[in-house]
Design a protein around this motif. Structure first.
Motif, short mmCIF file in Angstrom:
data_model
loop_
_atom_site.label_atom_id
_atom_site.label_comp_id
_atom_site.label_asym_id
_atom_site.label_seq_id
_atom_site.Cartn_x
_atom_site.Cartn_y
_atom_site.Cartn_z
N ASP A 75 50.41 12.27 44.89
CA ASP A 75 51.30 13.42 44.80
C ASP A 75 51.22 14.19 46.12
O ASP A 75 50.17 14.70 46.48
CB ASP A 75 50.87 14.32 43.64
CG ASP A 75 51.70 15.59 43.52
OD1 ASP A 75 52.72 15.73 44.23
OD2 ASP A 75 51.31 16.45 42.71
N ARG A 76 52.32 14.27 46.83
CA ARG A 76 52.32 14.94 48.14
C ARG A 76 52.27 16.46 48.03
O ARG A 76 52.26 17.15 49.04
CB ARG A 76 53.53 14.50 48.94
CG ARG A 76 53.39 13.05 49.36
CD ARG A 76 54.41 12.65 50.36
NE ARG A 76 54.27 11.24 50.67
CZ ARG A 76 55.23 10.50 51.14
NH1 ARG A 76 56.42 11.02 51.37
NH2 ARG A 76 55.03 9.23 51.39
N GLN A 77 52.20 16.97 46.84
CA GLN A 77 52.00 18.41 46.61
C GLN A 77 50.54 18.70 46.29
O GLN A 77 50.15 19.85 46.19
CB GLN A 77 52.88 18.89 45.44
CG GLN A 77 54.35 18.64 45.62
CD GLN A 77 54.97 19.63 46.58
OE1 GLN A 77 54.52 20.75 46.73
NE2 GLN A 77 56.03 19.21 47.24
N SER A 78 49.74 17.66 46.10
CA SER A 78 48.36 17.85 45.67
C SER A 78 47.49 18.38 46.81
O SER A 78 47.76 18.16 48.00
CB SER A 78 47.77 16.53 45.16
OG SER A 78 47.53 15.65 46.23
#
Length: 106
Positions: A75-78
């Motif tokens: 997840d590139r928001q993690s």
């Protein structure tokens, strides 16, 4: 003068950060360091011999990171991904600073 590693583009950073974020947290910094060193070695190999390194790719950070075994999507928001992105950028900046020529002060 020794050539520096191949220029890193956004895709190189994103791909490397994804691979680093998927690794065990205790191994992330070592993985990031090895990706950079191996991409540099592959770049020199490719420049000297005119072909990609058989284990480490064409000398780009992306090609080296893509040769790792596939991991689950990250997840590139993690926070893990964002920390990995920061880590790889920081290590590249340190490497660049260490190689910067010293200019005389006026």
């Amino acid at each position: 003068m020794r050539s520096d590693m191949r220029r890193c583009l956004a895709g190189d950073l994103i791909t490397a950060a994804s691979a680093i974020a998927a690794a065990d947290p205790a191994a992330r910094e070592a993985l990031a360091q090895s990706l950079i060193l191996q991409a540099d070695a592959a770049h020199r190999y490719a420049k000297r011999l005119g072909r990609a390194h058989p284990l480490w790719g064409n000398g780009s950070l992306m090609s080296r990171a893509l040769l790792l075994p596939p991991a689950a999507p990250v997840d590139r928001q993690s926070s893990a991904y964002l920390r990995a992105l920061s880590l790889i950028a920081q290590l590249l900046a340190q490497r660049k600073s260490a190689r910067a020529p010293d200019f005389p002060q006026p």
